[in-house]
Design a protein around this motif. Structure first.
Motif, PDB file in Angstrom:
ATOM      1  N   ALA A   6     -52.140  81.140 -24.815  1.00  0.00           N
ATOM      2  CA  ALA A   6     -53.279  80.171 -24.516  1.00  0.00           C
ATOM      3  C   ALA A   6     -53.602  79.853 -23.213  1.00  0.00           C
ATOM      4  CB  ALA A   6     -52.926  78.764 -25.461  1.00  0.00           C
ATOM      5  N   GLU A   7     -52.541  79.757 -22.450  1.00  0.00           N
ATOM      6  CA  GLU A   7     -53.005  79.489 -20.927  1.00  0.00           C
ATOM      7  C   GLU A   7     -53.634  80.744 -20.350  1.00  0.00           C
ATOM      8  OE1 GLU A   7     -50.212  79.173 -17.168  1.00  0.00           O
ATOM      9  OE2 GLU A   7     -49.311  78.219 -18.829  1.00  0.00           O
ATOM     10  N   GLU A   8     -53.128  81.897 -20.713  1.00  0.00           N
ATOM     11  CA  GLU A   8     -53.823  83.220 -20.194  1.00  0.00           C
ATOM     12  C   GLU A   8     -55.302  83.333 -20.656  1.00  0.00           C
ATOM     13  OE1 GLU A   8     -49.827  85.759 -19.490  1.00  0.00           O
ATOM     14  OE2 GLU A   8     -50.529  85.453 -21.397  1.00  0.00           O
ATOM     15  N   ALA A   9     -55.367  82.929 -22.091  1.00  0.00           N
ATOM     16  CA  ALA A   9     -56.673  82.912 -22.709  1.00  0.00           C
ATOM     17  C   ALA A   9     -57.578  82.002 -22.165  1.00  0.00           C
ATOM     18  CB  ALA A   9     -56.632  82.725 -24.145  1.00  0.00           C
ATOM     19  N   PHE A  13     -61.171  82.586 -20.110  1.00  0.00           N
ATOM     20  CA  PHE A  13     -62.437  81.459 -20.486  1.00  0.00           C
ATOM     21  C   PHE A  13     -63.218  81.016 -19.491  1.00  0.00           C
ATOM     22  CE2 PHE A  13     -64.007  77.686 -21.895  1.00  0.00           C
ATOM     23  CZ  PHE A  13     -64.804  77.913 -22.781  1.00  0.00           C
ATOM     24  N   ASP A  14     -62.211  80.756 -18.543  1.00  0.00           N
ATOM     25  CA  ASP A  14     -62.760  80.236 -17.226  1.00  0.00           C
ATOM     26  C   ASP A  14     -63.293  81.295 -16.493  1.00  0.00           C
ATOM     27  OD1 ASP A  14     -62.108  77.632 -18.152  1.00  0.00           O
ATOM     28  OD2 ASP A  14     -60.006  77.432 -16.804  1.00  0.00           O
ATOM     29  N   LYS A  15     -63.135  82.333 -16.458  1.00  0.00           N
ATOM     30  CA  LYS A  15     -63.612  83.448 -15.380  1.00  0.00           C
ATOM     31  C   LYS A  15     -64.901  84.206 -16.372  1.00  0.00           C
ATOM     32  CE  LYS A  15     -59.341  84.550 -13.264  1.00  0.00           C
ATOM     33  NZ  LYS A  15     -58.348  85.568 -13.071  1.00  0.00           N
ATOM     34  N   GLY A  16     -65.302  83.742 -17.404  1.00  0.00           N
ATOM     35  CA  GLY A  16     -66.406  84.157 -18.148  1.00  0.00           C
ATOM     36  C   GLY A  16     -66.028  85.349 -19.069  1.00  0.00           C
ATOM     37  N   ALA A  17     -64.740  85.563 -19.641  1.00  0.00           N
ATOM     38  CA  ALA A  17     -64.581  86.819 -20.458  1.00  0.00           C
ATOM     39  C   ALA A  17     -65.292  86.228 -21.740  1.00  0.00           C
ATOM     40  CB  ALA A  17     -63.041  86.723 -20.814  1.00  0.00           C
ATOM     41  N   HIS A  32     -64.339  77.439 -34.050  1.00  0.00           N
ATOM     42  CA  HIS A  32     -64.311  78.809 -33.097  1.00  0.00           C
ATOM     43  C   HIS A  32     -64.242  78.374 -31.520  1.00  0.00           C
ATOM     44  CE1 HIS A  32     -68.588  78.415 -34.119  1.00  0.00           C
ATOM     45  NE2 HIS A  32     -68.655  78.828 -32.988  1.00  0.00           N
ATOM     46  N   ILE A  33     -63.557  79.190 -30.662  1.00  0.00           N
ATOM     47  CA  ILE A  33     -63.639  78.949 -29.405  1.00  0.00           C
ATOM     48  C   ILE A  33     -65.207  78.797 -28.742  1.00  0.00           C
ATOM     49  CG2 ILE A  33     -63.075  79.979 -27.227  1.00  0.00           C
ATOM     50  CD1 ILE A  33     -60.511  81.023 -28.729  1.00  0.00           C
ATOM     51  N   GLN A  34     -65.371  77.812 -27.856  1.00  0.00           N
ATOM     52  CA  GLN A  34     -66.880  77.600 -27.747  1.00  0.00           C
ATOM     53  C   GLN A  34     -67.279  78.906 -27.042  1.00  0.00           C
ATOM     54  OE1 GLN A  34     -66.932  74.144 -24.815  1.00  0.00           O
ATOM     55  NE2 GLN A  34     -68.684  75.053 -24.022  1.00  0.00           N
ATOM     56  N   GLY A  35     -68.636  79.217 -27.371  1.00  0.00           N
ATOM     57  CA  GLY A  35     -69.155  80.251 -26.616  1.00  0.00           C
ATOM     58  C   GLY A  35     -68.706  81.707 -27.439  1.00  0.00           C
ATOM     59  N   ARG A  52     -73.141  95.362 -27.832  1.00  0.00           N
ATOM     60  CA  ARG A  52     -74.363  94.495 -27.625  1.00  0.00           C
ATOM     61  C   ARG A  52     -73.903  93.039 -27.255  1.00  0.00           C
ATOM     62  NH1 ARG A  52     -75.290  96.780 -32.668  1.00  0.00           N
ATOM     63  NH2 ARG A  52     -77.363  97.863 -33.001  1.00  0.00           N
ATOM     64  N   ILE A  53     -72.587  92.895 -27.011  1.00  0.00           N
ATOM     65  CA  ILE A  53     -72.009  91.720 -26.355  1.00  0.00           C
ATOM     66  C   ILE A  53     -71.408  92.014 -24.988  1.00  0.00           C
ATOM     67  CG2 ILE A  53     -70.131  90.119 -26.599  1.00  0.00           C
ATOM     68  CD1 ILE A  53     -70.346  90.518 -29.781  1.00  0.00           C
ATOM     69  N   ALA A  54     -70.656  93.106 -24.985  1.00  0.00           N
ATOM     70  CA  ALA A  54     -69.943  93.365 -23.594  1.00  0.00           C
ATOM     71  C   ALA A  54     -70.151  94.729 -23.373  1.00  0.00           C
ATOM     72  CB  ALA A  54     -68.453  93.019 -23.879  1.00  0.00           C
ATOM     73  N   SER A  55     -69.844  94.994 -22.024  1.00  0.00           N
ATOM     74  CA  SER A  55     -69.803  96.496 -21.446  1.00  0.00           C
ATOM     75  C   SER A  55     -68.404  96.901 -21.627  1.00  0.00           C
ATOM     76  CB  SER A  55     -70.263  96.617 -20.040  1.00  0.00           C
ATOM     77  OG  SER A  55     -69.266  96.234 -19.241  1.00  0.00           O
ATOM     78  N   ARG A  56     -68.115  98.187 -21.571  1.00  0.00           N
ATOM     79  CA  ARG A  56     -66.715  98.570 -21.668  1.00  0.00           C
ATOM     80  C   ARG A  56     -66.021  98.197 -20.339  1.00  0.00           C
ATOM     81  NH1 ARG A  56     -67.335 102.339 -25.569  1.00  0.00           N
ATOM     82  NH2 ARG A  56     -69.339 103.547 -25.682  1.00  0.00           N
ATOM     83  N   ASN A  57     -66.493  97.529 -19.205  1.00  0.00           N
ATOM     84  CA  ASN A  57     -65.902  97.144 -18.084  1.00  0.00           C
ATOM     85  C   ASN A  57     -65.612  95.406 -18.174  1.00  0.00           C
ATOM     86  OD1 ASN A  57     -65.297  99.817 -16.735  1.00  0.00           O
ATOM     87  ND2 ASN A  57     -67.301  99.812 -16.159  1.00  0.00           N
ATOM     88  N   ASP A  58     -66.052  94.776 -19.238  1.00  0.00           N
ATOM     89  CA  ASP A  58     -66.187  93.475 -19.136  1.00  0.00           C
ATOM     90  C   ASP A  58     -64.769  93.135 -19.946  1.00  0.00           C
ATOM     91  OD1 ASP A  58     -68.424  92.734 -18.283  1.00  0.00           O
ATOM     92  OD2 ASP A  58     -69.412  93.030 -20.058  1.00  0.00           O
ATOM     93  N   SER A  59     -64.282  91.975 -19.653  1.00  0.00           N
ATOM     94  CA  SER A  59     -62.890  91.203 -19.962  1.00  0.00           C
ATOM     95  C   SER A  59     -63.392  90.858 -21.424  1.00  0.00           C
ATOM     96  CB  SER A  59     -62.496  90.031 -19.330  1.00  0.00           C
ATOM     97  OG  SER A  59     -61.823  90.701 -18.116  1.00  0.00           O
ATOM     98  N   VAL A  60     -62.793  91.330 -22.566  1.00  0.00           N
ATOM     99  CA  VAL A  60     -62.934  90.748 -24.061  1.00  0.00           C
ATOM    100  C   VAL A  60     -61.621  90.552 -24.775  1.00  0.00           C
ATOM    101  CG1 VAL A  60     -63.678  91.891 -26.172  1.00  0.00           C
ATOM    102  CG2 VAL A  60     -64.760  92.539 -23.999  1.00  0.00           C
ATOM    103  N   VAL A  61     -61.856  89.187 -24.947  1.00  0.00           N
ATOM    104  CA  VAL A  61     -60.569  88.575 -25.586  1.00  0.00           C
ATOM    105  C   VAL A  61     -60.843  88.520 -27.352  1.00  0.00           C
ATOM    106  CG1 VAL A  61     -59.134  86.681 -25.856  1.00  0.00           C
ATOM    107  CG2 VAL A  61     -60.145  87.223 -23.765  1.00  0.00           C
ATOM    108  N   ILE A  62     -59.997  88.928 -27.918  1.00  0.00           N
ATOM    109  CA  ILE A  62     -60.066  89.312 -29.473  1.00  0.00           C
ATOM    110  C   ILE A  62     -59.096  88.388 -30.190  1.00  0.00           C
ATOM    111  CG2 ILE A  62     -60.295  90.742 -31.410  1.00  0.00           C
ATOM    112  CD1 ILE A  62     -61.040  92.899 -29.461  1.00  0.00           C
TER     113      ILE A  62
END
Length: 108
Positions: A6-9, A13-17, A32-35, A52-62
């Motif tokens: 949770a802390e790392e997530a 989140f704060d960095k815009g993942a 659900h998680i905001q945004g 459609r949501i993110a590029s291959r270089n973006d941070s994605v949290v699943i």
């Protein structure tokens, strides 16, 4: 994928993942998680939809409904296989996020 707590997530989140919820629609509607973006693993989680949501270089949290929910681990593995480079598996998912009183939304 890198497993995060949770802390790392929250730091991501704060960095815009981009947060991707892979639970089914009734659970998404309950909160659900905001945004976050909703891509049901069985219906909508495809390479094209993720792009459609993110590029291959973006941070994605699943995430999904906690450690016993296998959807998030399966989706994380798929994202990595599609060439996404910064995939984070939030194993404890929405229940952990909510328990930590972190920002979440409920569909109306």
């Amino acid at each position: 994928a890198t497993t995060v707590n949770a802390e790392e997530a929250k730091a991501l989140f704060d960095k815009g993942a981009f947060f991707i919820d892979v639970r089914n629609l009734p659970l998404w509607n309950l909160g659900h998680i905001q945004g976050a973006f909703w891509l049901d693993l069985k219906l909508d989680f495809t390479e094209a939809n993720l792009l459609r949501i993110a590029s291959r270089n973006d941070s994605v949290v699943i995430y999904c409904a906690g450690a016993k929910c296998l959807r998030a681990s399966q989706a994380s593995a798929l994202a990595v296989s599609w060439g996404f480079r910064r995939v984070y598996y939030y194993r404890d998912g929405f229940p952990s996020w909510r328990a930590e009183s972190l920002p979440f939304e409920v569909e109306e």
